[in-house]
Design a protein around this motif. Structure first.
Motif, PDB file in Angstrom:
ATOM      1  N   ALA A 132      48.036  39.685  26.599  1.00  0.00           N
ATOM      2  CA  ALA A 132      47.804  41.147  26.816  1.00  0.00           C
ATOM      3  C   ALA A 132      46.830  40.839  28.121  1.00  0.00           C
ATOM      4  O   ALA A 132      47.007  42.005  29.185  1.00  0.00           O
ATOM      5  N   MET A 148      47.696  42.400  31.809  1.00  0.00           N
ATOM      6  CA  MET A 148      46.907  43.435  32.550  1.00  0.00           C
ATOM      7  C   MET A 148      46.371  43.099  33.858  1.00  0.00           C
ATOM      8  O   MET A 148      46.392  43.790  34.932  1.00  0.00           O
ATOM      9  N   ASN A 149      45.883  41.847  33.786  1.00  0.00           N
ATOM     10  CA  ASN A 149      45.442  41.301  35.048  1.00  0.00           C
ATOM     11  C   ASN A 149      46.122  41.336  36.126  1.00  0.00           C
ATOM     12  O   ASN A 149      46.011  41.884  37.328  1.00  0.00           O
ATOM     13  N   LEU A 201      49.070  43.070  36.445  1.00  0.00           N
ATOM     14  CA  LEU A 201      49.513  44.555  36.812  1.00  0.00           C
ATOM     15  C   LEU A 201      48.463  45.067  37.592  1.00  0.00           C
ATOM     16  O   LEU A 201      48.686  45.886  38.465  1.00  0.00           O
ATOM     17  N   SER A 202      47.190  44.985  37.326  1.00  0.00           N
ATOM     18  CA  SER A 202      46.059  45.507  37.984  1.00  0.00           C
ATOM     19  C   SER A 202      46.073  45.022  39.499  1.00  0.00           C
ATOM     20  O   SER A 202      45.653  45.528  40.540  1.00  0.00           O
ATOM     21  N   LEU A 211      49.081  49.592  38.163  1.00  0.00           N
ATOM     22  CA  LEU A 211      48.235  50.391  37.126  1.00  0.00           C
ATOM     23  C   LEU A 211      47.583  51.655  37.857  1.00  0.00           C
ATOM     24  O   LEU A 211      47.287  51.303  39.020  1.00  0.00           O
ATOM     25  N   THR A 257      43.175  51.683  34.897  1.00  0.00           N
ATOM     26  CA  THR A 257      42.525  50.522  35.340  1.00  0.00           C
ATOM     27  C   THR A 257      40.857  51.012  34.878  1.00  0.00           C
ATOM     28  O   THR A 257      40.261  49.999  34.409  1.00  0.00           O
ATOM     29  N   LEU A 315      40.305  50.026  31.051  1.00  0.00           N
ATOM     30  CA  LEU A 315      40.483  48.508  30.687  1.00  0.00           C
ATOM     31  C   LEU A 315      39.218  48.302  29.601  1.00  0.00           C
ATOM     32  O   LEU A 315      39.287  47.586  28.808  1.00  0.00           O
TER      33      LEU A 315
END
Length: 356
Positions: free
Chosen positions: A23, A27-28, A30-31, A36, A41, A44
């Motif tokens: 995860a 998320m990294n 996508l950011s 995001l 953002t 998080l």
């Protein structure tokens, strides 16, 4: 059978760690790619804090079996002590990540001390009485912070309790250029925001490591024995006070570290943020995810933190939809048929042939 059980919980724990790592990586990515939204953002770090809070509270409520409503109080202790440590060490520790780590350690230590002070008399109580006293602790901490004035200069920390309400930052006697950190009801303002998603990920991993290893240790089995039957556990020689205090203080320390990270994610923070509603929110994470279920706590914390933001487009109906979704999920997760169905997909779940 013992080896089989150890393999099952080891596999489950490993999948939990891998799930959190995956995860974090996703998320990294996508950011970094800008996929995001700005609001997500910004969520998080708070999500990581709430995940840690949910897992740590599950140690008290799910594994120990005691209802605590003062978890926001421990988070508040960690948040403001962490902010004071980080702001006063700016010249001593110029590296922001290192200063953040020190602040989180200070927050955890302060919350652990508060847990020890509160737990010594409180853990003699059970059920509703324990819940009421821990709730009172959270409210007391909030009021104490509202009366607290803290500043820093070359002479060190200046601390003043504004119990009468007629004092101000000027009464701290700071030198010219001194830094006012906590300003009573205004809370902590002008805080350097040094929290990061990476630090949040590390916090979640440390929380999981501490809670899962404690749960599967000899002390963890003793704690669960107290939960199942206190009288029987005491009759075989288990020290009730020792194991209750171990779980309670560990839970408080992890909440304090999460609070420090949370506090250093905002330039302004007031004590009212850590009120009764925050304790209830974290308790909802635990109950919705399942008592003693670490996976469930993680998922519930993420889902219930993100959901209000995703529903923001519904404007006035946002919280109504949020409440309806929460009720439906609670009903669904407590349905025996659906629980049996989803139980097949639980990590480490043994099938009929293996059990045989």
């Amino acid at each position: 059978m013992k080896n089989l059980h150890m393999k099952k919980h080891t596999r489950t724990d490993l999948l939990t760690y891998l799930g959190v790592i995956l995860a974090f990586v996703v998320m990294n990515v996508l950011s970094s790619s800008g996929s995001l939204s700005r609001s997500l953002t910004g969520q998080l770090v708070p999500i990581c804090c709430y995940m840690s809070m949910a897992v740590s509270l599950n140690l008290t409520v799910g594994i120990l079996g005691e209802l605590s409503l003062g978890h926001a109080g421990f988070m508040s202790v960690g948040a403001f002590s962490g902010i004071v440590a980080a702001m006063s060490l700016q010249n001593v520790i110029p590296s922001a990540p290192l200063r953040l780590a020190v602040a989180m350690a200070v927050g955890a230590a302060a919350a652990a001390l508060a847990g020890l002070v509160v737990g010594t008399p409180v853990l003699r109580l059970r059920g509703d009485y324990l819940a009421i006293v821990t709730l009172a602790f959270g409210e007391i901490i909030k009021e104490l912070v509202n009366c607290l004035l803290v500043g820093y200069d070359s002479k060190g920390l200046h601390i003043l309790f504004n119990l009468s309400g007629n004092k101000s930052v000027a009464d701290l006697g700071l030198e010219p250029g001194g830094l006012a950190i906590i300003k009573g009801a205004q809370g902590a303002t002008g805080t350097a925001t040094i929290a990061s998603f990476t630090a949040g990920f590390v916090l979640v991993m440390v929380t999981l490591f501490v809670v899962l290893n404690l749960k599967h240790s000899r002390a963890g089995r003793a704690i669960m024995a107290l939960r199942d039957n206190t009288i029987a556990a005491e009759s075989v020689g288990l020290n009730i006070t020792k194991y209750k205090m171990m779980a309670f203080v560990t839970s408080a320390a992890l909440a304090g570290a999460a609070g420090a990270l949370y506090g250093l994610n905002f330039s302004s923070l007031q004590a009212t943020k850590f009120n009764f509603n925050t304790s209830i929110l974290v308790l909802v994470f635990v109950v919705l995810g399942g008592l003693g279920n670490i996976w469930g706590s993680l998922i519930a914390a993420v889902a219930l933190t993100v959901l209000p933001e995703l529903l923001r487009a519904f404007s006035d109906y946002r919280m109504l939809v949020y409440a309806v979704v929460l009720i439906l999920v609670m009903l669904t997760t407590n349905n025996p048929t659906l629980k049996s169905f989803f139980g097949r997909f639980k990590p480490g779940k043994s099938h009929g042939k293996e059990a045989a």
